[in-house]
Design a protein around this motif. Sequence first.
Motif, PDB file in Angstrom:
ATOM      1  N   GLN A 217       0.819  -1.217   0.000  1.00 17.01           N
ATOM      2  CA  GLN A 217       0.000   0.000   0.000  1.00 17.01           C
ATOM      3  C   GLN A 217       0.855   1.270   0.000  1.00 17.01           C
ATOM      4  O   GLN A 217       0.653   2.173  -0.814  1.00 17.01           O
ATOM      5  CB  GLN A 217      -0.950   0.003   1.200  1.00 17.01           C
ATOM      6  N   VAL A 218       1.826   1.342   0.920  1.00 16.73           N
ATOM      7  CA  VAL A 218       2.640   2.558   1.000  1.00 16.73           C
ATOM      8  C   VAL A 218       3.542   2.703  -0.224  1.00 16.73           C
ATOM      9  O   VAL A 218       3.785   3.822  -0.693  1.00 16.73           O
ATOM     10  CB  VAL A 218       3.471   2.576   2.302  1.00 16.73           C
ATOM     11  N   ASP A 219       4.043   1.576  -0.750  1.00 15.11           N
ATOM     12  CA  ASP A 219       4.882   1.647  -1.951  1.00 15.11           C
ATOM     13  C   ASP A 219       4.076   2.131  -3.153  1.00 15.11           C
ATOM     14  O   ASP A 219       4.537   2.966  -3.941  1.00 15.11           O
ATOM     15  CB  ASP A 219       5.493   0.278  -2.257  1.00 15.11           C
ATOM     16  N   THR A 220       2.851   1.593  -3.296  1.00 10.07           N
ATOM     17  CA  THR A 220       1.996   1.992  -4.410  1.00 10.07           C
ATOM     18  C   THR A 220       1.595   3.457  -4.289  1.00 10.07           C
ATOM     19  O   THR A 220       1.561   4.188  -5.293  1.00 10.07           O
ATOM     20  CB  THR A 220       0.738   1.109  -4.455  1.00 10.07           C
TER      21      THR A 220
ATOM     22  N   ARG B 184      -7.249   1.915  -8.355  1.00 12.57           N
ATOM     23  CA  ARG B 184      -7.679   0.617  -8.860  1.00 12.57           C
ATOM     24  C   ARG B 184      -7.011  -0.535  -8.119  1.00 12.57           C
ATOM     25  O   ARG B 184      -7.448  -1.678  -8.240  1.00 12.57           O
ATOM     26  CB  ARG B 184      -7.381   0.504 -10.357  1.00 12.57           C
ATOM     27  N   THR B 185      -5.944  -0.245  -7.400  1.00  8.98           N
ATOM     28  CA  THR B 185      -5.192  -1.312  -6.747  1.00  8.98           C
ATOM     29  C   THR B 185      -5.185  -1.223  -5.227  1.00  8.98           C
ATOM     30  O   THR B 185      -5.060  -2.241  -4.548  1.00  8.98           O
ATOM     31  CB  THR B 185      -3.734  -1.304  -7.246  1.00  8.98           C
ATOM     32  N   LEU B 186      -5.295  -0.010  -4.677  1.00  8.73           N
ATOM     33  CA  LEU B 186      -5.250   0.148  -3.227  1.00  8.73           C
ATOM     34  C   LEU B 186      -6.637   0.003  -2.608  1.00  8.73           C
ATOM     35  O   LEU B 186      -7.562   0.721  -2.990  1.00  8.73           O
ATOM     36  CB  LEU B 186      -4.691   1.515  -2.852  1.00  8.73           C
ATOM     37  N   PRO B 187      -6.806  -0.898  -1.634  1.00  9.03           N
ATOM     38  CA  PRO B 187      -8.121  -1.054  -0.990  1.00  9.03           C
ATOM     39  C   PRO B 187      -8.528   0.141  -0.133  1.00  9.03           C
ATOM     40  O   PRO B 187      -9.707   0.326   0.153  1.00  9.03           O
ATOM     41  CB  PRO B 187      -7.941  -2.312  -0.124  1.00  9.03           C
ATOM     42  N   ASP B 188      -7.571   0.959   0.302  1.00  9.48           N
ATOM     43  CA  ASP B 188      -7.866   2.113   1.157  1.00  9.48           C
ATOM     44  C   ASP B 188      -7.623   3.431   0.442  1.00  9.48           C
ATOM     45  O   ASP B 188      -7.350   4.457   1.083  1.00  9.48           O
ATOM     46  CB  ASP B 188      -7.004   2.066   2.428  1.00  9.48           C
TER      47      ASP B 188
END
Length: 379
Positions: free
Chosen positions: A230-233, A255-259
Amino acid sequence: MHRTRKNMLTEWWWTIDRPMLVALILLLFFGLVLSMAASPAIAMKLNLDAFHFVKRHAMFVPVALGIMIGVTFLSPRGARRLALFVLVCAFFGMVLTLLVGGSVKGAQRWISIAGFSLQPSEFMKPAFVVIVAWLFAENDRRPEIPGNLFSIVIFMIAVALLVAQPDIGQTVLLAMVWSGLFFMAGMPIFWIFLLMGLGVGGLTMAYFFVPHVTGRINRFLDPASGDTFQVDTAMDAIIRGGWLGVGPGEGTVKRTLPDSHTDFIFAVLAEEFGIIACMVLISVYLFIVVRALKLALQTQDLFKRLAISGLALLFGLQAVINIAVNLKLMPAKGMTLPFISYGGSSLLSVALTMGLLLALTRKRPEIGMEKRQFFKPYD
């Protein structure tokens, strides 16, 4: 009746801090725009209507605005009474959450009421600040009242309930605000070192005995030790956005991070609207906090000075922590961006926070003065 209402509204308009009110309404508008940008992709991943979260966010915005405006009509005494009522209800709700609340990602912070998930700890924070500020002020005004001792007891109750959930991020935030208030109230040097020691000791115990805290700190210090997706993305999205962004709707982080619509909405802003837009948003937060602290310094009433400063710190530090997590400057804490992130409890509690702040910073014309530029604090 009409004349009374008109006079009350006229007095409110000329005594409210209008620049701060405009800045807060601007943040609410930013939050709605970013909700439309960040949440549809998440909703579709959950097999919900694309605008599910947008509609819910839009539903909460007028309620939040109504709460904020309504609270501004309170006198300082009314603000204290409201804060005491909210604090008692929040403590009760936090206990009830531990007993019957649902568990989400290993934490028991929410309770379902009439189909809505409510997080009592969010409402506890602004009420806590106002009550503790009043206790510190009373201790200074009437030394026979152990206001400092009472504030420590309330602080320990709040920390115990937060740690039990567990919610270390909110615990750290509350401890920072409480310590700031204690310092501004004239804390002896002994207490400064004692609190520093207790803070270091508490964080050390959390690291060794709370597994998810251990994991987050380890991943922050050594990204190879665990999942840092998450933090990297989020950081990649910020870099990809550049100065002007890739354009509304063209971002990939959502589109990729749930939060992406909550904790990492700042990354969505950076990717789609660019670093310049992020700087504008940060400038709005900075303006609100600095203006509130300036108004706090101008008041002679210790209670109002402490309460305004504490509420401003609460608001500003929450924004700083959220943005720092997005920039990989702090371990992930699960903290929302005030007025921007999706979340009903967060939105309404921030509205209560800033409503109390605006109520305490209101001024009124001097008796006998006809010019509007002459003001003095409320009694």
